[in-house]
Design an enzyme around this catalytic site. Structure first.
Site, PDB file in Angstrom:
ATOM      1  N   GLY A  72       0.666  -1.036  -0.082  1.00 35.40           N
ATOM      2  CA  GLY A  72       0.194  -0.067  -0.008  1.00 35.40           C
ATOM      3  C   GLY A  72       0.862   1.150  -0.033  1.00 35.40           C
ATOM      4  N   ASN A 155      -6.792   5.024   9.570  1.00 31.21           N
ATOM      5  CA  ASN A 155      -6.481   3.777  10.241  1.00 31.21           C
ATOM      6  C   ASN A 155      -6.228   4.100  11.658  1.00 31.21           C
ATOM      7  OD1 ASN A 155      -4.126   5.481   9.056  1.00 31.21           O
ATOM      8  ND2 ASN A 155      -2.808   4.381  10.292  1.00 31.21           N
ATOM      9  N   GLN A 183      -6.789   1.154   4.285  1.00 29.64           N
ATOM     10  CA  GLN A 183      -7.758   0.551   5.319  1.00 29.64           C
ATOM     11  C   GLN A 183      -9.194   0.567   5.170  1.00 29.64           C
ATOM     12  OE1 GLN A 183      -7.623  -0.617   8.817  1.00 29.64           O
ATOM     13  NE2 GLN A 183      -5.742   0.368   8.538  1.00 29.64           N
ATOM     14  N   ALA A 204      -3.064  -5.538   0.142  1.00 30.24           N
ATOM     15  CA  ALA A 204      -3.679  -6.641   0.577  1.00 30.24           C
ATOM     16  C   ALA A 204      -3.861  -7.131   1.972  1.00 30.24           C
ATOM     17  CB  ALA A 204      -3.127  -7.821  -0.264  1.00 30.24           C
ATOM     18  N   HIS A 205      -2.884  -6.911   2.826  1.00 28.64           N
ATOM     19  CA  HIS A 205      -2.749  -7.480   4.050  1.00 28.64           C
ATOM     20  C   HIS A 205      -3.818  -6.936   5.358  1.00 28.64           C
ATOM     21  CE1 HIS A 205      -0.246  -4.598   6.804  1.00 28.64           C
ATOM     22  NE2 HIS A 205       0.375  -4.022   5.643  1.00 28.64           N
ATOM     23  N   THR A 241       9.747  -7.899 -11.771  1.00 28.28           N
ATOM     24  CA  THR A 241       8.969  -9.089 -12.151  1.00 28.28           C
ATOM     25  C   THR A 241       7.780  -9.627 -11.207  1.00 28.28           C
ATOM     26  OG1 THR A 241      10.985 -10.269 -13.030  1.00 28.28           O
ATOM     27  CG2 THR A 241       9.217 -11.817 -12.418  1.00 28.28           C
ATOM     28  N   CYS A 329       3.418   1.514  13.079  1.00 26.47           N
ATOM     29  CA  CYS A 329       4.435   2.112  12.703  1.00 26.47           C
ATOM     30  C   CYS A 329       5.140   3.020  14.093  1.00 26.47           C
ATOM     31  CB  CYS A 329       4.576   2.938  11.435  1.00 26.47           C
ATOM     32  SG  CYS A 329       3.478   2.302  10.192  1.00 26.47           S
TER      33      CYS A 329
END
Ligand code: PLP
Length: 385
Positions: A72, A155, A183, A204-205, A241, A329
């Site tokens: 993100g 968040n 979020q 995604a997480h 990749t 964080c």
């Protein structure tokens, strides 16, 4: 971890077992590079294409408007840096308009653009609930504005911003609009046509997918300078990749989030409201942070006067509950969070912040167990502070 109750789903979520199942074949069996011509490559390429189509269908956009990224934060970086540089080249505009409650992935990028790239950043104040109002955006917009970035949902305090209205204002004024939906995407509608955004960041997480993968929606025609140069992957906008298993997992997680959204929301919202009601009732000198109604359905956040928030988290952890004081964080940082401070709380309140975020598998029993210990742990923290 069996004796710990996880109440920190805004920091990250576990990978859904159904997501893990669809990812597994792409680590070893179907390990090809999507750019290769042979059949190993074709199989991998088909998986990436299909993941892109799934994202496009949830976002109601074209597949070639999805740019996969490594997280993100990277999506936010690409949006801000890519659009700011490109807009300045096109129009000479060099102002960036953003809010005081953004995630660091946006605010630190804006600061860097100011310090090293000659942009000017205007920081929008938020109201007492942490909302960026369309009126504030309207007042600040000018012919020098290159880009506006306002997050969809916060968040730390759960507040949902009126981004549809803000997007409409930006469009009327010919200014690009980016929103960080990392979020928000698990619980709120991310149809980019109804939202009217030009750029939208996802990760995604936060939605039961793997860590280390994200995406940026880029509306056709939006000027963007690539920030990772190399091979021509992702329409030349982001070289590297493809991480095929993670892209496959991300798509499945987002698909499930949309499919199960209503059920998850109706499960979580009453639990959230129960937490908010009980905490405010049972704990003296406690206040809700963020908006009372316009907030994420899994998100409860508070400040307690004269409480060391980090100490409270440690005591909660020892008692078997994993919570947060705000952004993951910031753990260990004795300074009050900028987001909490932007709401107008003084230091004696702002240092005592607590964030309780639920997940789709959270139970009423877990919530009751938490509510049973919290008041005495807050009192204990006060005695020790
Ligand atoms: C988690 C989060 C990010 C960063 O996403 P990563 O995938 O962890 O880099 C950005 N913005 C918001 C609002 C977030 O909650």
């Amino acid at each position: 971890m069996a004796d710990l109750i996880y109440l920190d789903y805004a920091a990250t979520t576990p990978v859904d077992s159904r997501v893990l199942d669809v990812m597994r074949p792409y680590f070893a069996d179907k390990f090809g590079n999507p750019s290769s011509v042979h059949r190993y490559g074709q199989v991998a390429e088909a998986a990436v294409d299909s993941a892109r189509e799934t994202l496009a269908s949830v976002l109601n956009c074209r597949p070639d408007e999805i740019v996969f990224t490594s997280c993100g934060s990277e999506a936010d970086n690409l949006a801000l840096r890519g659009a700011a540089l490109s807009m300045r080249e096109k129009t000479g505009a060099n102002w960036i308009l953003t809010s005081r409650s953004e995630h660091h992935a946006v605010s630190k990028t804006a600061e860097q653009l100011e310090k090293y790239y000659g942009f000017q950043v205007e920081w929008l104040d938020v109201d007492e609930h942490g909302r960026v109002t369309p009126e504030a955006v309207k007042k600040a917009l000018c012919d020098k504005t290159a880009l506006v970035s306002v997050m969809y949902a916060n968040n730390e305090i759960g507040t949902v911003n009126p981004i549809r209205e803000i997007a409409a204002l930006c469009r009327e004024n010919g200014v690009l609009f980016h929103s960080d939906a990392v979020q928000a995407a698990v619980y709120l509608d991310v149809d980019v046509q109804t939202l009217g955004v030009d750029l939208l960041s996802l990760g995604a997480h936060k939605l039961y997918g793997p860590k280390g993968v994200g995406a940026l929606y880029v509306r056709k025609g939006t000027p963007l300078i690539p920030h990772l140069t190399g091979g021509g992957q992702e329409f030349g906008l982001r070289a590297g990749t493809h991480n095929v298993p993670y892209l496959v997992g991300f798509a499945e997680a987002l698909r499930l989030a949309k499919e199960e959204r209503e059920a998850r929301v109706s499960h979580l919202q009453p639990l959230r409201d129960h937490i908010i009601g009980r905490v405010l009732e049972e704990i003296t000198d406690s206040k809700l942070t963020g908006h009372p109604a316009e907030r994420l359905p899994n998100h409860a956040s508070f400040v307690f006067k004269d409480v060391d928030g980090n100490l409270l988290l440690t005591l909660l952890d020892a008692a078997g509950f994993a919570c947060s004081s705000g952004s993951a964080c910031k753990t260990g940082n004795p300074e009050p969070s900028e987001v909490i401070t932007s709401l107008g709380f003084s230091r004696d309140w702002a240092l005592g912040s607590l964030r309780v975020t639920l997940g789709k598998d959270s139970t009423p029993g877990q919530v009751e167990a938490f509510l049973k210990v919290l008041p005495s742990l807050v009192e204990k923290t006060r005695r020790l502070t």
